[in-house]
Write a protein that holds these residues in place. Sequence first.
Motif, short mmCIF file in Angstrom:
data_model
loop_
_atom_site.label_atom_id
_atom_site.label_comp_id
_atom_site.label_asym_id
_atom_site.label_seq_id
_atom_site.Cartn_x
_atom_site.Cartn_y
_atom_site.Cartn_z
N PHE B 287 13.73 -6.29 6.46
CA PHE B 287 12.56 -5.66 5.88
C PHE B 287 11.73 -6.62 5.02
O PHE B 287 10.93 -6.18 4.20
N ARG B 288 11.94 -7.92 5.24
CA ARG B 288 11.17 -8.89 4.48
C ARG B 288 9.65 -8.69 4.59
O ARG B 288 8.94 -8.87 3.61
N PRO B 289 9.12 -8.31 5.77
CA PRO B 289 7.66 -8.11 5.86
C PRO B 289 7.12 -7.09 4.85
O PRO B 289 5.95 -7.14 4.50
N PHE B 290 8.00 -6.17 4.38
CA PHE B 290 7.53 -5.18 3.42
C PHE B 290 7.35 -5.78 2.03
O PHE B 290 6.91 -5.10 1.12
N MET B 292 7.34 -6.64 -1.54
CA MET B 292 7.86 -6.02 -2.76
C MET B 292 8.25 -4.55 -2.56
O MET B 292 8.87 -3.96 -3.42
N TYR B 293 7.87 -3.98 -1.42
CA TYR B 293 8.23 -2.59 -1.20
C TYR B 293 9.60 -2.43 -0.57
O TYR B 293 10.09 -1.33 -0.44
N ARG B 294 10.22 -3.56 -0.18
CA ARG B 294 11.43 -3.42 0.62
C ARG B 294 12.57 -2.78 -0.16
O ARG B 294 13.36 -2.04 0.39
N MET B 295 12.65 -3.07 -1.48
CA MET B 295 13.73 -2.46 -2.23
C MET B 295 13.49 -0.96 -2.44
O MET B 295 14.44 -0.20 -2.61
N LEU B 296 12.22 -0.55 -2.41
CA LEU B 296 11.93 0.89 -2.43
C LEU B 296 12.51 1.54 -1.18
O LEU B 296 13.16 2.59 -1.25
N VAL B 297 12.28 0.86 -0.04
CA VAL B 297 12.82 1.38 1.22
C VAL B 297 14.34 1.39 1.16
O VAL B 297 15.00 2.36 1.55
N PHE B 298 14.90 0.31 0.62
CA PHE B 298 16.36 0.17 0.52
C PHE B 298 16.97 1.34 -0.26
O PHE B 298 17.92 1.98 0.19
N GLY B 299 16.40 1.62 -1.43
CA GLY B 299 16.89 2.74 -2.25
C GLY B 299 16.79 4.05 -1.50
O GLY B 299 17.73 4.85 -1.48
#
Lengths: 303, 332
Positions: B287-290, B292-299
Amino acid sequence: MHLLLEQLINGLTIGSFYALIALGYSMVYGVLKLINFAHGDFFTLGSYLGYTVLVFGTALLTAHFGLWGGMMAATVVAAISVSIVGIVVERLAYRPVYPAGRLPAVVSALGASIFLQNAIMVIWGPRYQAYPSQLIPNMHFQFGDIFITLLQIIILVFSFLLMSVLYYVIQRTTFGAAIRAAAHDRHTAALMGIDFNKVILFIFTLGPALGAVTGVMVGMYYRQISFTMGWNYGLKAFTATILGGIGNIPGAMFGGLILGVLEMLGASYISAAWKDVFVFLILILVLIFRPTGLFGEKVAEKV
Amino acid sequence: MPVNTNSTGSARTLSVPRWIMPMLAGAILLIYPFLVSDYYIDIAFYFGIYALLGLSLNIVLGEVGLFDLGHAGFYAIGAYVTAILNTRYGIPIFVLLPVSGLAAALFAYIVCSPIIHLKGDYLCIVTIGVGEIVRIALINNPFDLTGGPNGVFGIDFPRIGELLVIDSSLEYYFLIWAVVGLSIIGLISLQNSRIGRAWNCIREDGIAASASGIDVRYYKLLAFVLGAGLAGIAGNIYASKLMCVSPESFSFWESCLMFCIVLIGGMGSIPGVLIGAAFISLFPEIFRPFAMYRMLVFGSVMILMMMFRPGGFWPRKRGGVSYRSLMEDSGD
């Protein structure tokens, strides 16, 4: 001697931060047996919301309500918004997971914590933010040799007020009795006509609100806030909760105060760099000899 | 890794032989590094490190049901023992591999002996405390050993004379996965042994276990010691791969990640741990393309997973029956 007294007062100040956050942990744990890892982030969110209101709304607010009114308004706005977030998090992240048991809920709470922390980072940016200075007149009072700042007095009075109100609500009102009953045995409480959902709604309103108020106070006290600070305060507050006996409301308050005082004493008499080690060592020692915390009841095991 | 639906429940008679899946996974792991660039080999290396850490925590959390949120402390002990002994005394990394495992195990034995009687969440906070104490101690540089916040630099490659020097991504990849593979073989035989059965029995009902003559204290300590030892070994490989260690690699957050690996995969389930480790290590890369949002997705994905698969991705079953403690309220 006067160093000791001053450190005691500093310790009580940060101890009351821990105590207010710990109350949120303790209420949720008492009723749901869930370690709410997202609670530290409610605190951070409150701090940031208070910051935004103070920075961008001060002119407007102070024009209408005066300086003190403006700060009260910032605190109230933060508390109300964060309690709404708390209820939403409970609905979306916790409620669907309860039936599966405790451990999935812990992972869900960690997920919610990561989500909130990164949401704060996305909204406010990854850098430190500074609370406006000179909000509270930089006065201090002198009693004998000891100096206390006005801000410390306000923080102490305000948090003791909040804790007494909460103590009263939990220990003396019918609703408080319902919460304690639900914490004790949720199924029997439901049979007695206690609406469990209302209890959950209440703890997820009040806990995050208390966290948010603490966040604003921490912002005013240290002036510097970061999106990761919820971890550290959350961990300390959770330690305080356990120290007092988890799920025990007065225990959480005393646990927080004791922790704050120990931390300051450790920092000034032993070593500032090792103060957290000192705190955790005390915690471990207490638990070795009193496995259910300082004020925890000994519960006979059900077989 | 595809979930083999045939091997569960009613479709038992149609199931493919049990050795197919591990063989397939092994074959993929063998071929994979020759198909991709070094960058992806390194990602798979960290997947291996997390798999090893997940396996080590799985002994404590998955097999015995002890809440351990300070496992990064044991990992740190292994890594720092390797770093200090190698940079100061030039002891080869391969010699330090068992040494760091033993050091972490000994540390676990010493700190866990007095606290092993604590229950559930009280044990949880004490392990958090132990992990934090280790991390803060490393930052504070006791006896000028740990190098403070900067850590220790210049750790050697694992080598046997000049005969075998592990210094490329590919070789590290095979090193970590060889260790993971050996650990899995060891852990499977543990699961099916007297010790494994005693552990599971304690997890399901500690009082019944002690009433049946199981020495609960001994088996709990054994789990901590073995789990810490394995984490120490992971620390050794991690330290030599990175060539430096610093305290921030062993924060509370790492312990939380390990906790999630075990629970996302399924408590006590070895294939589950591998899936959990894959999730934790590969997700942020995918999810690197996301940005700064990737950790939001992760959570959010963590929450969603617990909603739809609360027992984990690959829950452990014995005789087609899932364990009680995973499905019910095991708090009291």
